[in-house]
Write a protein that holds these residues in place. Sequence first.
Motif, PDB file in Angstrom:
ATOM      1  N   PRO A 179      65.508  -0.347  18.521  1.00 31.33           N
ATOM      2  CA  PRO A 179      66.910  -0.738  18.704  1.00 31.33           C
ATOM      3  C   PRO A 179      67.405  -0.354  20.087  1.00 31.33           C
ATOM      4  N   ILE A 180      68.524  -0.920  20.493  1.00 25.84           N
ATOM      5  CA  ILE A 180      69.034  -0.651  21.838  1.00 25.84           C
ATOM      6  C   ILE A 180      69.495   0.797  21.975  1.00 25.84           C
ATOM      7  N   SER A 181      69.910   1.425  20.876  1.00 30.45           N
ATOM      8  CA  SER A 181      70.305   2.829  20.951  1.00 30.45           C
ATOM      9  C   SER A 181      69.105   3.711  21.289  1.00 30.45           C
ATOM     10  N   ASP A 233      73.066  -4.217  12.761  1.00 30.15           N
ATOM     11  CA  ASP A 233      72.037  -3.194  12.677  1.00 30.15           C
ATOM     12  C   ASP A 233      71.389  -2.873  14.020  1.00 30.15           C
ATOM     13  N   ASN A 234      71.876  -3.484  15.098  1.00 24.93           N
ATOM     14  CA  ASN A 234      71.297  -3.212  16.410  1.00 24.93           C
ATOM     15  C   ASN A 234      72.392  -3.229  17.458  1.00 24.93           C
ATOM     16  N   ASN A 235      72.956  -2.074  17.700  1.00 23.11           N
ATOM     17  CA  ASN A 235      73.988  -1.924  18.722  1.00 23.11           C
ATOM     18  C   ASN A 235      73.919  -0.512  19.269  1.00 23.11           C
ATOM     19  N   ALA A 236      74.755  -0.211  20.225  1.00 19.06           N
ATOM     20  CA  ALA A 236      74.709   1.097  20.888  1.00 19.06           C
ATOM     21  C   ALA A 236      74.988   2.250  19.925  1.00 19.06           C
ATOM     22  N   ASN A 237      75.620   1.973  18.782  1.00 21.32           N
ATOM     23  CA  ASN A 237      75.945   3.022  17.816  1.00 21.32           C
ATOM     24  C   ASN A 237      74.938   3.116  16.675  1.00 21.32           C
ATOM     25  N   THR A 238      73.871   2.336  16.743  1.00 18.43           N
ATOM     26  CA  THR A 238      72.839   2.419  15.706  1.00 18.43           C
ATOM     27  C   THR A 238      72.222   3.817  15.726  1.00 18.43           C
ATOM     28  N   ARG A 254      72.040  -9.075  22.198  1.00 19.76           N
ATOM     29  CA  ARG A 254      73.299  -9.413  21.522  1.00 19.76           C
ATOM     30  C   ARG A 254      73.524  -8.397  20.406  1.00 19.76           C
ATOM     31  N   ASP A 255      74.653  -7.719  20.449  1.00 28.88           N
ATOM     32  CA  ASP A 255      74.945  -6.727  19.415  1.00 28.88           C
ATOM     33  C   ASP A 255      74.965  -7.380  18.042  1.00 28.88           C
TER      34      ASP A 255
END
Length: 243
Positions: free
Chosen positions: A86-88, A38-43, A34-35
């Motif tokens: 992180p997911i990034s 502080d933890n998303n594809a743009n981190t 879950r975005d």
Amino acid sequence: MLKLKQFILPNISHFIRRISTSAQLRHEESFVHRDSADNNANTPFEFTEANMMRIAAIIQNYPEGAQRSAVSSCVDIVQRQMGWVPISAMHKIAEILSMPRMRVYEWCTFYTMTKRRFRGKYNVKVCVTTPCMLRGSDIILQAVEQATCCCAGSLSEDGMFGVDTVQCAGACANAPVLVVDDDYYEDVTVCDVQNIIQAIKCGNIPPPGPQSGRFSCEPICGPTTLCECPPGPGFCIQPALLK
């Protein structure tokens, strides 16, 4: 004419299967990403130059086209660089290893040693499986929560500690076991927990290993076998065979 016998049905409760169940144990994190802020594809994430050299050397250990076998090493390098994954960073690993992102997700969600969220500067893990439980892991967990000022599954207010419970740390002969990042503290007592956490707060890393004084996983009461000198050549052999 034959008389029909009267059949009396037995008590139906005798045929009801008795089922015993225990409480389900679930990992504290969802397997579905879950975005968050502080933890998303743009981190922002990039490997350091030194870590990129390490990854290049690891990839050389595998045949051409099988570089995805280095995914575990890459995830470990990310976690050592950032403290979590992180997911990034997962996307970056998939790009470097030329593999689908889903395969990296699968690896990171399957192995619980992968931290997919920040778990503090020092991640304190208490083993709560049967051997440690029998040796008082519940009391050790309470002591850890009190010393770090945070409950299991949460972070301390200063972000210094994150406390988690784990299933089997793999040191059952030295139960109860407390793990801080990569360091194992075995045979711990409540006093040991307080001393370990206090030393970390002061910027020190306490010596890992058994805290009871024993060297490894030998019996805590001392050696119980092979206490005498072994017999010499010819022991228990027939005299005729010695000629």
